[in-house]
Scaffold this motif. Sequence first.
Motif, PDB file in Angstrom:
ATOM      1  N   VAL A  35       4.559 -14.180  15.967  1.00 32.39           N
ATOM      2  CA  VAL A  35       4.598 -15.389  15.625  1.00 32.39           C
ATOM      3  C   VAL A  35       5.343 -16.569  16.289  1.00 32.39           C
ATOM      4  N   VAL A  36       6.505 -16.331  16.477  1.00 27.10           N
ATOM      5  CA  VAL A  36       7.315 -17.456  17.320  1.00 27.10           C
ATOM      6  C   VAL A  36       6.507 -17.513  18.774  1.00 27.10           C
ATOM      7  N   ILE A  37       6.241 -16.409  19.284  1.00 26.55           N
ATOM      8  CA  ILE A  37       5.584 -16.501  20.594  1.00 26.55           C
ATOM      9  C   ILE A  37       4.229 -17.117  20.682  1.00 26.55           C
ATOM     10  N   VAL A  38       3.567 -16.813  19.730  1.00 25.38           N
ATOM     11  CA  VAL A  38       2.130 -17.354  19.595  1.00 25.38           C
ATOM     12  C   VAL A  38       2.142 -18.841  19.564  1.00 25.38           C
ATOM     13  N   VAL A  39       3.220 -19.163  18.658  1.00 21.26           N
ATOM     14  CA  VAL A  39       3.460 -20.738  18.242  1.00 21.26           C
ATOM     15  C   VAL A  39       3.906 -21.370  19.481  1.00 21.26           C
ATOM     16  N   SER A  53       5.723 -11.515  27.772  1.00 23.37           N
ATOM     17  CA  SER A  53       7.061 -11.933  26.862  1.00 23.37           C
ATOM     18  C   SER A  53       7.057 -10.965  25.717  1.00 23.37           C
ATOM     19  N   VAL A  54       5.938 -10.695  25.004  1.00 24.80           N
ATOM     20  CA  VAL A  54       6.021  -9.507  23.988  1.00 24.80           C
ATOM     21  C   VAL A  54       6.841  -8.407  24.520  1.00 24.80           C
ATOM     22  N   ARG A  55       6.147  -7.655  25.506  1.00 27.00           N
ATOM     23  CA  ARG A  55       6.698  -6.620  26.180  1.00 27.00           C
ATOM     24  C   ARG A  55       8.142  -6.567  26.878  1.00 27.00           C
ATOM     25  N   LEU A  56       8.589  -7.703  27.121  1.00 31.70           N
ATOM     26  CA  LEU A  56       9.997  -7.878  27.400  1.00 31.70           C
ATOM     27  C   LEU A  56      10.725  -7.985  26.625  1.00 31.70           C
ATOM     28  N   LEU A  57      10.424  -9.030  25.378  1.00 28.84           N
ATOM     29  CA  LEU A  57      11.417  -9.167  24.285  1.00 28.84           C
ATOM     30  C   LEU A  57      11.292  -7.767  23.718  1.00 28.84           C
ATOM     31  N   GLY A  58      10.314  -7.090  23.319  1.00 27.45           N
ATOM     32  CA  GLY A  58      10.274  -6.003  22.878  1.00 27.45           C
ATOM     33  C   GLY A  58      11.112  -4.706  23.209  1.00 27.45           C
ATOM     34  N   VAL A  93       2.524  -4.654  17.005  1.00 23.03           N
ATOM     35  CA  VAL A  93       2.041  -5.634  16.119  1.00 23.03           C
ATOM     36  C   VAL A  93       2.493  -6.996  16.743  1.00 23.03           C
ATOM     37  N   ALA A  94       3.557  -7.308  17.478  1.00 21.70           N
ATOM     38  CA  ALA A  94       3.411  -8.687  18.254  1.00 21.70           C
ATOM     39  C   ALA A  94       2.408  -8.919  19.072  1.00 21.70           C
ATOM     40  N   GLY A  95       2.032  -8.067  19.887  1.00 16.99           N
ATOM     41  CA  GLY A  95       0.695  -8.306  20.635  1.00 16.99           C
ATOM     42  C   GLY A  95      -0.348  -8.393  19.709  1.00 16.99           C
ATOM     43  N   ASN A  96      -0.700  -7.808  18.876  1.00 13.67           N
ATOM     44  CA  ASN A  96      -1.766  -7.993  17.956  1.00 13.67           C
ATOM     45  C   ASN A  96      -1.824  -9.465  17.374  1.00 13.67           C
ATOM     46  N   ILE A  97      -0.575  -9.991  16.948  1.00 10.87           N
ATOM     47  CA  ILE A  97      -0.427 -11.283  16.205  1.00 10.87           C
ATOM     48  C   ILE A  97      -0.828 -12.182  17.414  1.00 10.87           C
ATOM     49  N   VAL A  98      -0.250 -12.234  18.574  1.00 12.75           N
ATOM     50  CA  VAL A  98      -0.921 -13.176  19.542  1.00 12.75           C
ATOM     51  C   VAL A  98      -1.952 -13.115  19.839  1.00 12.75           C
ATOM     52  N   VAL A  99      -2.856 -12.092  20.115  1.00 16.66           N
ATOM     53  CA  VAL A  99      -4.290 -12.171  20.225  1.00 16.66           C
ATOM     54  C   VAL A  99      -5.041 -12.656  19.195  1.00 16.66           C
ATOM     55  N   TRP A 137      -1.233 -19.326   9.374  1.00 16.27           N
ATOM     56  CA  TRP A 137      -1.783 -17.727   9.221  1.00 16.27           C
ATOM     57  C   TRP A 137      -0.311 -16.974   9.549  1.00 16.27           C
ATOM     58  N   GLY A 138       0.409 -17.458  10.391  1.00 16.18           N
ATOM     59  CA  GLY A 138       1.596 -16.385  11.202  1.00 16.18           C
ATOM     60  C   GLY A 138       2.755 -16.406   9.978  1.00 16.18           C
TER      61      GLY A 138
END
Length: 374
Positions: free
Chosen positions: A71-75, A95-100, A111-117, A130-131
């Motif tokens: 949610v934070v990354i997509v915003v 960024s999702v992969r790096l922070l994960g 889950v984070a990647g799914n939320i971003v897309v 939504w997030g």
Amino acid sequence: MRSSPPTSRPWFVRSDLRLALVTGLGAAFGLLSSIPFGYYIALTTAAVLSGSYGNSLRLSIQRLLGSLMGVVIVVIFSRGLEWPLPLGIGLAMASVRLLGGALGLQVGYKVAGNIVVMGWLVHSAEETTWGFTRLFWTAIGILISLWATRYVWPSAAIPSLHRQFAAFIDAIIQDFSLEVGRLEADVPTRLSMQERRERRSQLLTKINAVRVLQATAQVELGVNPEMHPLHRLWAELELLLSQLMSVLDGLRGLPAPIQSPPAIKTLHHEEAQVLRQQIELLSRLAALLRQLDPGAHQSLDLVGLKPLDHSLAAAARQMTTNLENRVGSEALSTVPTARMRQIVQRSSLIRHGASVLHDCLPGMAGSQPVTANR
């Protein structure tokens, strides 16, 4: 050579039925709620509800961290930076992969990647609302899942382990009772080499079974099980039982006691009395481990063992003092040196068993076992 028939497997187990029930009820609650996107509660329970509390907790932490990170990354990337879609979504996924990886997420980054897309492509007009709504339903789903693992057909690994420990203590008590009988018999006999090996093999089989079950039960302790009080309890119990096995090996290896002269017979009866008090304490400990009432016995009542422990320690000290006073006395002047050495060794082993119990009880007192009734 005929092959063994394949092991029949049930169509479903209790954890599968629990998953279907909790997911269905969660979906109904979410869809009936006035808050939108309630179906995420069912997606969460289906993802994190597993067969044990420890696994569910681990998956819940991963999913919650991944959802928050997504949610934070997509915003930030869609609203704050306003880069072109191909560049922005690519950098967001990186960024999702790096922070994960930095957070040690094994499944949460998916889950984070799914939320971003989904947030960028499907809910672009309301991605912030939504997030955070999805975060809310995710948290509700996690709470329901953790509650279900505890109270809806929970895992029996921990109570089963406590019963295994109690059964092992019973086997130790049985062997100590045989030693008491030898010390009090007028004409004691020594176990044969075959019998001693069989009894030792039985104890080794039991303690190996306890260790296998302990590995399964440790999953129930969640993240960092080494920090859980139950881990300390199990470690202290295993240390205690291993040392008592060594005491029994030493006692079995000694020749049968001879009840003469009268001073030696008195010493043997004092040793038997110490063993009786040790058996009483071990019996009480086994009974505590079998108490599985979550309402009345949430922890081992080791305070009740203190009087027995003090009585055992006093009897062991008195036995040692009496032996020291009699060694070299005129009453034992006719006892051969080799036999006297065996008497001292037996007394030392019995005293060691009492001291092992005294040393391990404080470590057990700091634990609170999960004693859910099954």
